[in-house]
Design a protein around this motif. Structure first.
Motif, mmCIF file in Angstrom:
data_model
loop_
_atom_site.group_PDB
_atom_site.id
_atom_site.type_symbol
_atom_site.label_atom_id
_atom_site.label_comp_id
_atom_site.label_asym_id
_atom_site.label_seq_id
_atom_site.Cartn_x
_atom_site.Cartn_y
_atom_site.Cartn_z
ATOM 1 N N HIS A 284 0.833 -1.201 0.000
ATOM 2 C CA HIS A 284 0.000 0.000 0.000
ATOM 3 C C HIS A 284 0.867 1.250 0.000
ATOM 4 N N ALA A 285 0.352 2.293 -0.624
ATOM 5 C CA ALA A 285 1.000 3.608 -0.577
ATOM 6 C C ALA A 285 0.793 4.194 0.820
ATOM 7 N N GLN A 286 1.503 5.255 1.113
ATOM 8 C CA GLN A 286 1.361 5.904 2.414
ATOM 9 C C GLN A 286 -0.068 6.429 2.584
ATOM 10 N N ALA A 287 -0.620 6.219 3.771
ATOM 11 C CA ALA A 287 -1.988 6.667 4.063
ATOM 12 C C ALA A 287 -2.044 8.181 4.221
ATOM 13 N N LYS A 288 -3.180 8.757 3.809
ATOM 14 C CA LYS A 288 -3.425 10.190 3.958
ATOM 15 C C LYS A 288 -4.849 10.378 4.467
ATOM 16 N N ASP A 289 -5.014 11.338 5.363
ATOM 17 C CA ASP A 289 -6.321 11.597 5.966
ATOM 18 C C ASP A 289 -7.338 12.100 4.950
ATOM 19 N N ILE A 290 -8.600 11.782 5.233
ATOM 20 C CA ILE A 290 -9.739 12.345 4.499
ATOM 21 C C ILE A 290 -10.515 13.201 5.491
ATOM 22 N N LYS A 291 -10.851 14.430 5.085
ATOM 23 C CA LYS A 291 -11.598 15.329 5.967
ATOM 24 C C LYS A 291 -12.812 15.877 5.233
ATOM 25 N N LEU A 292 -13.973 15.682 5.838
ATOM 26 C CA LEU A 292 -15.225 16.238 5.313
ATOM 27 C C LEU A 292 -15.668 17.349 6.250
ATOM 28 N N GLY A 293 -15.897 18.537 5.721
ATOM 29 C CA GLY A 293 -16.376 19.642 6.540
ATOM 30 C C GLY A 293 -17.813 19.422 6.977
ATOM 31 N N GLU A 294 -18.303 20.317 7.780
ATOM 32 C CA GLU A 294 -19.680 20.201 8.283
ATOM 33 C C GLU A 294 -20.686 20.354 7.143
ATOM 34 N N ASN A 295 -21.804 19.663 7.304
ATOM 35 C CA ASN A 295 -22.960 19.772 6.408
ATOM 36 C C ASN A 295 -22.676 19.431 4.951
ATOM 37 N N CYS A 296 -21.852 18.435 4.744
ATOM 38 C CA CYS A 296 -21.602 17.968 3.376
ATOM 39 C C CYS A 296 -22.591 16.864 3.019
ATOM 40 N N ILE B 228 -12.612 18.145 1.942
ATOM 41 C CA ILE B 228 -13.795 18.784 1.351
ATOM 42 C C ILE B 228 -14.323 19.768 2.380
ATOM 43 N N GLY B 229 -14.446 21.033 1.984
ATOM 44 C CA GLY B 229 -14.896 22.074 2.894
ATOM 45 C C GLY B 229 -16.369 21.966 3.239
ATOM 46 N N PRO B 230 -16.844 22.817 4.141
ATOM 47 C CA PRO B 230 -18.222 22.762 4.605
ATOM 48 C C PRO B 230 -19.238 23.040 3.497
#
Length: 195
Positions: free
Chosen positions: A135-147, A161-163
């Motif tokens: 596997h490649a190096q892991a990277k965080d996923i971030k979802l903003g509020e109200n997506c 992904i922003g709010p």
């Protein structure tokens, strides 16, 4: 009024069995919020049905053992301790076909008020293109509020992904849109509308 009484009586077995099963299965912080609290200590709340359904599939089929919160047996979760969300958004783990892959040390951070449709994949690491057995190096996923993440979408490693962002159905999100307040869609996804 009679209908509410009938629903309350019908919910008693879920409430009782749910409390018994939950005591030895989940982290208690996930058994709070709008899906478990209310009049009569949450009697009639859907969260207790989720607990019973999940626990039975864990006991009988061994599905999603080790996940510290109620999750549909039709959802796949890897490394649940790296998935962060508000307890009022537990509904995102009750559908079908979703794949929450927080592998390799990557985190999935889901902002409050997000809605994730069925068959969505959130993956923090891919196979190495030079050697698919690694596997490649892991990277965080971030979802903003109200997506809102539409059905059959995939969010790839490292994406933020922003709010108030809507991801159109069937999209593959390969890069970040941290400013939010937009609709993104396509493969690869791009902004199609600003809100």
């Amino acid at each position: 009024m009679i209908n509410k009484i009938f629903i309350g009586i019908k919910s008693i077995p879920y409430y009782i069995l749910g409390n018994i099963l939950a005591a030895c299965t989940y982290d208690k912080k996930y058994l709070k919020g709008k899906y478990f609290s209310g009049k009569f200590r949450g009697l009639g709340k859907i969260g207790w049905r989720w607990v019973v359904s999940d626990c039975l599939s864990r006991i009988i089929f061994g599905i999603n053992r080790g996940v510290p919160f109620p999750v549909s047996p039709k959802i796949s979760i890897s490394n649940p301790r790296n998935i962060h969300f508000h307890v009022d958004d537990l509904n995102n783990f009750q559908g079908f076909g979703n794949y929450y892959q927080a592998a390799g040390g990557g985190n999935i951070i889901i902002g409050k008020g997000c809605w994730i449709a069925p068959n969505v994949g959130l993956i923090t690491t891919n196979h190495d293109i030079k050697n698919p057995s690694k596997h490649a190096q892991a990277k965080d996923i971030k979802l903003g509020e109200n997506c809102w993440i539409g059905m059959n979408s995939v969010i790839l490693p490292g994406v933020t992904i922003g709010p108030n962002t809507t991801v159109g159905a069937g999209s593959v999100v390969t890069k970040s849109y941290p400013e939010g307040f937009c609709v993104i869609a396509g493969n690869p996804a791009k902004v199609i509308k600003r809100l």
